[in-house]
Scaffold this motif. Structure first.
Motif, PDB file in Angstrom:
ATOM      1  N   CYS A  15       0.853  -1.194   0.000  1.00  0.00           N
ATOM      2  CA  CYS A  15       0.000   0.000   0.000  1.00  0.00           C
ATOM      3  C   CYS A  15       0.884   1.239   0.000  1.00  0.00           C
ATOM      4  O   CYS A  15       0.622   2.216  -0.680  1.00  0.00           O
ATOM      5  N   THR A  92      -5.902   4.329   1.263  1.00  0.00           N
ATOM      6  CA  THR A  92      -5.269   4.903   0.070  1.00  0.00           C
ATOM      7  C   THR A  92      -6.267   5.591  -0.859  1.00  0.00           C
ATOM      8  O   THR A  92      -5.863   6.139  -1.893  1.00  0.00           O
ATOM      9  N   SER A  93      -7.541   5.553  -0.517  1.00  0.00           N
ATOM     10  CA  SER A  93      -8.524   6.300  -1.305  1.00  0.00           C
ATOM     11  C   SER A  93      -8.703   7.726  -0.779  1.00  0.00           C
ATOM     12  O   SER A  93      -9.418   8.525  -1.393  1.00  0.00           O
ATOM     13  N   THR A 166      -1.607  -3.891  -8.226  1.00  0.00           N
ATOM     14  CA  THR A 166      -2.078  -3.287  -6.988  1.00  0.00           C
ATOM     15  C   THR A 166      -3.598  -3.192  -6.944  1.00  0.00           C
ATOM     16  O   THR A 166      -4.203  -3.289  -5.890  1.00  0.00           O
ATOM     17  N   GLU A 167      -4.254  -3.006  -8.091  1.00  0.00           N
ATOM     18  CA  GLU A 167      -5.712  -2.853  -8.099  1.00  0.00           C
ATOM     19  C   GLU A 167      -6.423  -4.106  -7.618  1.00  0.00           C
ATOM     20  O   GLU A 167      -7.568  -4.054  -7.172  1.00  0.00           O
ATOM     21  N   ASN A 172      -7.082  -3.178  -1.210  1.00  0.00           N
ATOM     22  CA  ASN A 172      -7.541  -2.185  -2.168  1.00  0.00           C
ATOM     23  C   ASN A 172      -8.949  -2.487  -2.669  1.00  0.00           C
ATOM     24  O   ASN A 172      -9.767  -1.577  -2.876  1.00  0.00           O
TER      25      ASN A 172
END
Length: 320
Positions: A15, A92-93, A166-167, A172
């Motif tokens: 992350c 992380t959003s 990462t997605e 995530n």
């Protein structure tokens, strides 16, 4: 003994790492096809922690994954559906979190008046140069970066080349789902705390060189290690997970390098595990129905993990 530190970093800290990897190098994610789906095990890295009148779910994450992970087992999705809040290492959003992360990496990940070539042993610099050329990465992007930044970036990029993205990282995906369903998202750590785990000590460059040395040595095995890690996660295989994360590769390390690695493990795992356990205990005291997603090693790696910490406090632990 030292763990496969570059694997641990990717496992625990992507992350953080993937938030700035595109700042360091101009690259796109791999288009390698996802691995075929495999059968899920009877048990997962999913626990329910309860006291007399409340419970919290804990799920171990792989922060970089592929499409073969989805859909997740129904027991995991059902547990998330029943929760009122989501807790992750870093949200992380959150634009503020991401801006702070980029600023921290820029400030603390830059060498002060030195060049990476002058900091690294010649043999290690040459090895890095060769890898960058073979991957088509500009080594100039690393010219002013501290060794821990370079090691983290090289390590995670290796897994991107193995087809991971990462997605598709477990946390995530749940962050995306929480935003879509209106669930509040809690960051268990601050950006500064995550950076401190990598660089918050006076000998960070020396430790970073050891980290980079380990990373370069293990690159040829990266695809195999990720494949085995994915299998361990999907099958819920604790024994295989711990074998992957504890293999010794320190035969040519000096005593001081071994000491650096031991202290890094303390920073990355043990100290953070205790803090995560404190957060879960506070959720239970406040009767908050939280679905917690953190790196799987925090929950299942040998001693001093979060689950063991909570069990020792007298909470009821059930695995699903």
């Amino acid at each position: 003994m030292m763990n496969k530190l570059q694997l641990l970093r990717s496992f625990l800290a992507t992350c953080l790492i993937f938030s700035f990897i595109t700042i360091l190098v101009a690259c796109s994610e791999s288009s390698t096809p996802s691995a075929p789906s495999e059968s899920w095990g009877e048990k997962h890295f999913l626990w329910k922690v309860s006291d007399e009148n409340s419970s919290v779910w804990l799920l171990g994450s792989i922060h970089i994954a592929d499409a073969s992970f989805y859909p997740l087992p129904s027991v995991i999705d059902s547990a998330f559906a029943t929760a009122s809040e989501l807790a992750v290492e870093l949200n992380t959003s959150d634009e503020k979190v991401m801006n702070d992360l980029q600023w921290q990496v820029k400030v603390r990940g830059e060498l002060a008046g030195e060049k990476l070539r002058d900091v690294l042993p010649a043999e290690l610099w040459n090895s890095l140069d060769s890898v960058c050329k073979s991957w088509g990465l500009p080594i100039s992007a690393f010219e002013t970066k501290r060794p821990w930044v370079v090691a983290s970036t090289i390590s995670t990029y290796a897994y991107m080349m193995a087809g991971m993205k990462t997605e598709y990282g477990i946390d995530n995906v749940f962050i995306k789902n929480a935003n879509a369903s209106g669930k509040p998202i809690i960051s268990l750590e601050t950006v500064e705390e995550q950076i401190d785990a990598l660089a918050g000590y006076s000998y960070s460059d020396s430790a970073g060189i050891c980290f980079l040395k380990s990373t370069m040595r293990e690159l040829p095995k990266a695809r195999t290690m990720m494949r085995d890690l994915v299998h361990a996660w999907k099958s819920g295989d604790d024994e295989l997970l711990n074998l992957l994360l504890s293999e010794d590769n320190t035969e040519d390390y000096t005593p001081s390098e071994l000491q650096f690695m031991e202290e890094l493990t303390q920073h990355i795992l043990v100290d953070r595990n205790a803090n995560m356990a404190d957060s879960v205990a506070s959720f239970l005291r406040d009767d908050r129905n939280v679905f917690v997603v953190v790196g799987t090693a925090h929950l299942a790696f040998e001693k001093n993990n979060v689950i063991e910490n909570l069990r020792n406090r007298g909470y009821i632990i059930e695995r699903y």
